[in-house]
Design an enzyme around this catalytic site. Structure first.
Site, PDB file in Angstrom:
ATOM      1  N   LYS A 217       0.828  -1.216   0.000  1.00  0.00           N
ATOM      2  CA  LYS A 217       0.000   0.000   0.000  1.00  0.00           C
ATOM      3  C   LYS A 217       0.859   1.262   0.000  1.00  0.00           C
ATOM      4  O   LYS A 217       2.041   1.253   0.304  1.00  0.00           O
ATOM      5  CB  LYS A 217      -0.999  -0.063   1.154  1.00  0.00           C
ATOM      6  CG  LYS A 217      -2.074  -1.114   0.818  1.00  0.00           C
ATOM      7  CD  LYS A 217      -3.281  -1.103   1.685  1.00  0.00           C
ATOM      8  CE  LYS A 217      -4.277  -2.120   1.099  1.00  0.00           C
ATOM      9  NZ  LYS A 217      -5.331  -2.477   2.044  1.00  0.00           N
ATOM     10  N   ARG A 253      -3.182 -10.373   4.419  1.00  0.00           N
ATOM     11  CA  ARG A 253      -3.556 -10.429   3.003  1.00  0.00           C
ATOM     12  C   ARG A 253      -2.407  -9.812   2.213  1.00  0.00           C
ATOM     13  O   ARG A 253      -2.146  -8.623   2.352  1.00  0.00           O
ATOM     14  CB  ARG A 253      -4.849  -9.628   2.815  1.00  0.00           C
ATOM     15  CG  ARG A 253      -5.381  -9.574   1.409  1.00  0.00           C
ATOM     16  CD  ARG A 253      -6.592  -8.639   1.343  1.00  0.00           C
ATOM     17  NE  ARG A 253      -7.140  -8.591   0.006  1.00  0.00           N
ATOM     18  CZ  ARG A 253      -6.671  -7.823  -0.973  1.00  0.00           C
ATOM     19  NH1 ARG A 253      -5.623  -7.042  -0.758  1.00  0.00           N
ATOM     20  NH2 ARG A 253      -7.242  -7.841  -2.161  1.00  0.00           N
TER      21      ARG A 253
HETATM   22  N1  HH2 Z   1      -7.226  -4.132   0.397  1.00  0.00           N
HETATM   23  C1  HH2 Z   1      -7.498  -4.139  -0.914  1.00  0.00           C
HETATM   24  C2  HH2 Z   1      -8.555  -4.897  -1.420  1.00  0.00           C
HETATM   25  N2  HH2 Z   1      -9.286  -5.682  -0.601  1.00  0.00           N
HETATM   26  N3  HH2 Z   1      -9.738  -6.522   1.561  1.00  0.00           N
HETATM   27  C3  HH2 Z   1      -9.477  -6.549   2.871  1.00  0.00           C
HETATM   28  N4  HH2 Z   1     -10.202  -7.327   3.692  1.00  0.00           N
HETATM   29  N5  HH2 Z   1      -8.463  -5.800   3.415  1.00  0.00           N
HETATM   30  C4  HH2 Z   1      -7.690  -4.983   2.653  1.00  0.00           C
HETATM   31  O1  HH2 Z   1      -6.800  -4.305   3.211  1.00  0.00           O
HETATM   32  C5  HH2 Z   1      -7.948  -4.929   1.240  1.00  0.00           C
HETATM   33  C6  HH2 Z   1      -9.006  -5.724   0.718  1.00  0.00           C
HETATM   34  C7  HH2 Z   1      -6.688  -3.280  -1.848  1.00  0.00           C
HETATM   35  O2  HH2 Z   1      -5.605  -3.991  -2.373  1.00  0.00           O
HETATM   36  P1  HH2 Z   1      -5.563  -4.727  -3.815  1.00  0.00           P
HETATM   37  O3  HH2 Z   1      -6.562  -5.836  -3.872  1.00  0.00           O
HETATM   38  O4  HH2 Z   1      -4.177  -5.166  -4.069  1.00  0.00           O
HETATM   39  O5  HH2 Z   1      -5.915  -3.623  -4.871  1.00  0.00           O
HETATM   40  P2  HH2 Z   1      -7.240  -3.278  -5.674  1.00  0.00           P
HETATM   41  O6  HH2 Z   1      -8.309  -2.976  -4.690  1.00  0.00           O
HETATM   42  O7  HH2 Z   1      -6.842  -2.094  -6.510  1.00  0.00           O
HETATM   43  O8  HH2 Z   1      -7.623  -4.482  -6.486  1.00  0.00           O
END
Ligand code: HH2
Length: 279
Positions: A217, A253
């Site tokens: 992040k 995660r």
């Molecule tokens: N962060 C993201 C997406 N989903 N779910 C939970 N429970 N906790 C988190 O911190 C979280 C999440 C954001 O990260 P990422 O999936 O890599 O990116 P994007 O939302 O752009 O797909």
């Protein structure tokens, strides 16, 4: 969910984004064979769980219709559920996507809106009987980073998470199916993120398993500008995962599964050696 015959430490949830626009791995695994290959790599690297998403939640991301999200995630979930034993989580805010994902073989609904996106989200979660991850977010993905404000961020996140757990329980979600997540980066400044990472013990003390998502992040680049590219943020992500382990989170995660699993195994071995020596 625990790890059989292995040191006690947080589970590693590997992230698989089937989106064209996710901030760190967008567009990489767009077709089902590529996605399946990546899922199998994450499992081989030590993922205890997989989190599969078909809509980006990055600040400013455009919403995706449910049919498109379902078409992105269900073929991959179905193929994985056929061939692998790794529990599968679906990262979605839409009950219709959660329903299709569970029918395809997922068992966890990871909802960044904590079951607030649709009026029937809590009822659908109870009906599906799946595990649910309730995440804290201030505002909504499109605008959440505009001007996040809190009095006491940890207290407000704890109050919110407890209220959402109570709403889920009242709708009939079983207590042992509820996970909480502070939502690092979701409507939070650098200082809010750091305050939460420093007080994860307060969220753990609420009595539910905690999932921590700090991987790659932006706050990491804010602390270390050389890590501007998301793929350069693994060391900072691991530092955050270890802070989570120290506080007693149940799972992290992450995108960098092998490196995180290695760090957690070493952390757990050091902790166990210390406990064995204690009087
Ligand atoms: N962060 C993201 C997406 N989903 N779910 C939970 N429970 N906790 C988190 O911190 C979280 C999440 C954001 O990260 P990422 O999936 O890599 O990116 P994007 O939302 O752009 O797909």
């Amino acid at each position: 969910m625990t790890r059989a015959s292995a040191p006690r430490r947080p589970l590693v949830m590997g992230v698989l984004n089937l989106t064209p626009d996710s901030f760190s791995d967008g567009g990489r695994h767009a077709d089902p064979p590529a996605a399946l290959g990546q899922a199998q790599r994450l499992i081989a690297q030590g993922a205890d769980l997989l989190d599969i998403g078909g809509e980006s939640t990055r600040p400013g991301a455009d919403p995706v219709p449910a049919e498109i999200e379902i078409a992105r995630v269900t073929p991959v979930i179905a193929a994985l559920a056929r061939d692998a034993t790794t529990p599968i989580s679906v990262d979605t805010m839409k009950p219709e996507v959660a329903r299709a994902a569970m029918a395809a073989g997922a068992t966890i609904w990871n909802d960044v809106t904590a079951l607030r996106h649709a009026p029937d989200s809590v009822d659908v979660a109870a009906e599906l009987g799946c595990q649910v991850v309730l995440m804290h977010m201030q505002g909504e993905p499109r605008t959440m980073q505009a001007a996040p404000r809190y009095g006491d961020v940890t207290a407000e996140v704890c109050d919110f998470l407890l209220a959402r757990a109570e709403a889920a329980l009242a709708a009939g979600v079983a207590r042992d199916r509820i996970w909480l997540d502070p939502g690092i980066g979701f409507g939070k400044t650098l200082n809010h993120n750091l305050s939460l990472l420093a007080r994860l013990d307060a969220i753990v003390a609420l009595g539910f398993p905690v999932l921590l998502g700090a991987s790659r992040k932006r706050f990491i680049a804010a602390l270390h500008p050389a890590a501007d590219a998301p793929e350069a943020r693994a060391p900072g992500s691991i530092a955050a995962a270890l802070a989570g382990a120290q506080a007693g989170v149940a799972a992290v995660r992450v995108h960098d599964v092998a490196d995180t699993a290695q760090a957690l195994d070493v952390w757990a071995a050091i902790r166990d050696a210390g406990e064995a020596k204690a009087p």
